[in-house]
Design a protein around this motif. Structure first.
Motif, mmCIF file in Angstrom:
data_model
loop_
_atom_site.group_PDB
_atom_site.id
_atom_site.type_symbol
_atom_site.label_atom_id
_atom_site.label_comp_id
_atom_site.label_asym_id
_atom_site.label_seq_id
_atom_site.Cartn_x
_atom_site.Cartn_y
_atom_site.Cartn_z
ATOM 1 N N ASN A 129 0.848 -1.357 0.300
ATOM 2 C CA ASN A 129 -0.094 -0.043 0.009
ATOM 3 C C ASN A 129 0.906 1.351 0.190
ATOM 4 O O ASN A 129 1.891 1.431 0.456
ATOM 5 C CB ASN A 129 -1.193 0.288 1.034
ATOM 6 N N ALA A 130 0.772 1.673 -0.133
ATOM 7 C CA ALA A 130 1.681 3.132 -0.735
ATOM 8 C C ALA A 130 0.654 4.077 0.263
ATOM 9 O O ALA A 130 -0.402 4.989 0.524
ATOM 10 C CB ALA A 130 1.162 4.318 -2.169
ATOM 11 N N VAL A 131 2.007 4.703 1.172
ATOM 12 C CA VAL A 131 1.398 5.586 2.385
ATOM 13 C C VAL A 131 2.409 7.307 2.179
ATOM 14 O O VAL A 131 2.945 6.924 1.988
ATOM 15 C CB VAL A 131 1.877 4.903 3.886
ATOM 16 N N LYS A 132 1.904 8.085 1.838
ATOM 17 C CA LYS A 132 2.261 9.362 1.066
ATOM 18 C C LYS A 132 3.102 9.790 2.242
ATOM 19 O O LYS A 132 4.213 9.862 2.091
ATOM 20 C CB LYS A 132 1.061 10.573 1.529
ATOM 21 N N ALA A 133 3.001 9.989 4.072
ATOM 22 C CA ALA A 133 4.067 10.303 4.912
ATOM 23 C C ALA A 133 5.314 9.494 4.718
ATOM 24 O O ALA A 133 6.120 9.573 5.049
ATOM 25 C CB ALA A 133 3.358 9.782 6.247
ATOM 26 N N ARG A 134 4.913 7.691 4.465
ATOM 27 C CA ARG A 134 6.603 6.721 4.807
ATOM 28 C C ARG A 134 6.679 7.039 2.814
ATOM 29 O O ARG A 134 8.315 7.141 2.940
ATOM 30 C CB ARG A 134 6.068 6.147 5.290
ATOM 31 N N ASP A 135 6.360 6.582 1.669
ATOM 32 C CA ASP A 135 6.726 6.902 0.289
ATOM 33 C C ASP A 135 6.802 7.612 -0.554
ATOM 34 O O ASP A 135 6.910 7.742 -1.354
ATOM 35 C CB ASP A 135 5.539 6.018 0.143
ATOM 36 N N GLY A 136 6.318 8.715 0.032
ATOM 37 C CA GLY A 136 7.049 9.978 -0.836
ATOM 38 C C GLY A 136 6.078 10.720 -2.007
ATOM 39 O O GLY A 136 4.586 10.230 -1.681
ATOM 40 N N ALA A 137 6.860 10.488 -3.100
ATOM 41 C CA ALA A 137 5.740 10.858 -4.187
ATOM 42 C C ALA A 137 5.374 10.123 -4.995
ATOM 43 O O ALA A 137 4.600 10.358 -6.120
ATOM 44 C CB ALA A 137 7.047 11.484 -5.215
ATOM 45 N N ILE A 138 6.644 8.706 -4.556
ATOM 46 C CA ILE A 138 5.584 7.621 -5.722
ATOM 47 C C ILE A 138 3.470 7.368 -5.038
ATOM 48 O O ILE A 138 2.856 7.063 -5.889
ATOM 49 C CB ILE A 138 6.087 6.154 -5.619
ATOM 50 N N ALA A 139 3.722 8.259 -4.078
ATOM 51 C CA ALA A 139 2.188 7.633 -3.179
ATOM 52 C C ALA A 139 0.706 8.951 -4.186
ATOM 53 O O ALA A 139 -0.023 8.459 -4.183
ATOM 54 C CB ALA A 139 2.296 8.232 -2.191
ATOM 55 N N ASP A 140 2.000 9.951 -4.694
ATOM 56 C CA ASP A 140 0.825 10.857 -5.789
ATOM 57 C C ASP A 140 0.276 10.066 -6.581
ATOM 58 O O ASP A 140 -0.313 10.087 -7.145
ATOM 59 C CB ASP A 140 1.910 12.428 -5.354
#
Length: 245
Positions: A129-140
């Protein structure tokens, strides 16, 4: 008349030789073929990878848990016994008939780049799962394009199936193999044969698989969606996600 007798005699001799050769062949193990197919690699031996690995070992699978530091997995492997082993991600891709990826989503581009050849035609069970706080730009990117499409982009050539991402690992621990109705696990993918492999893995782990659709349909049970985080039976999950019976 002599040629007929000679022909019959030759046939008889040939049959006897064939039978004798067959009797001398070594006996094959009764379940050798089925046993060798039950192998899976797990890239990421954290909460979700460790949980599912335990369940598959219980179901008779051989499991290779992979990490960049496989020596750190020795306690887990020792605990789980002879069907468990540790190795690198590259070894996991070589070992398994399918590979579960259960690592932080920001690692996907590196995994795809480092294992480009091994990914071709490999069934990949994508639990990330993509999490913005952890994964950064790829979450966008996931938010813009969808998580199934993004996973396929960074794991090129793989036959990706989204599965085991729609609930916390504790939910899987609690509900695996429960009495009917079993907990349903949504899955999505573009390749029919890969979906069948995923269905088997979900079932063998102790759950009921529900095919939601192609990879783009994985957005319906991605983290943050209305289809995420449910402990439902298969009929209930199908109704929740709008899957036709």
């Amino acid at each position: 008349m002599r040629s007929d007798v000679f022909g019959i005699s030759s046939v008889r001799r040939g049959v006897l030789v064939l039978l004798a050769g067959t009797l001398l062949l070594p006996a094959l193990p009764a379940q050798a073929q089925s046993e060798t197919t039950k192998k899976i690699g797990i890239v990421g031996a954290g909460n979700i990878g460790g949980t599912l690995g335990r369940l598959w070992i219980k179901a008779g699978y051989e499991v290779l848990f992979a990490s960049r530091h496989p020596e750190e997995l020795k306690p887990l492997v020792d605990e789980l016994g002879p069907k468990a082993r540790a190795g690198t991600p590259a070894e996991a891709f070589r070992f398994g008939n399918a590979v579960l990826i259960a690592v932080p989503y920001k690692a996907y581009p590196e995994i795809g780049k480092d294992n480009a050849a091994a990914l071709r035609n490999k069934v990949v069970i994508d639990a990330g799962n993509a999490v913005k706080a952890r994964d950064g730009a790829i979450a966008d990117e996931v938010e813009r394009d969808g998580i199934g499409i993004t996973s396929a982009k960074y794991l090129p050539g793989a036959r990706v199936v989204r599965a085991f991402n729609a609930a916390n690992y504790r939910v899987f621990q609690k509900n695996a193999g429960r009495p009917e109705p079993r907990m349903a696990v949504p899955i999505a993918g573009n390749d029919p044969k890969a979906l069948e492999t995923a269905r088997t893995l979900v079932s063998d782990a102790g759950f009921d698989p529900v095919v939601v659709g192609e990879l783009k349909a994985a957005d319906t049970f991605a983290m943050g969606s209305p289809g995420f985080g449910h402990d439902l039976s298969a009929p209930e999950l199908k109704e929740k996600l709008g899957v036709k019976p």
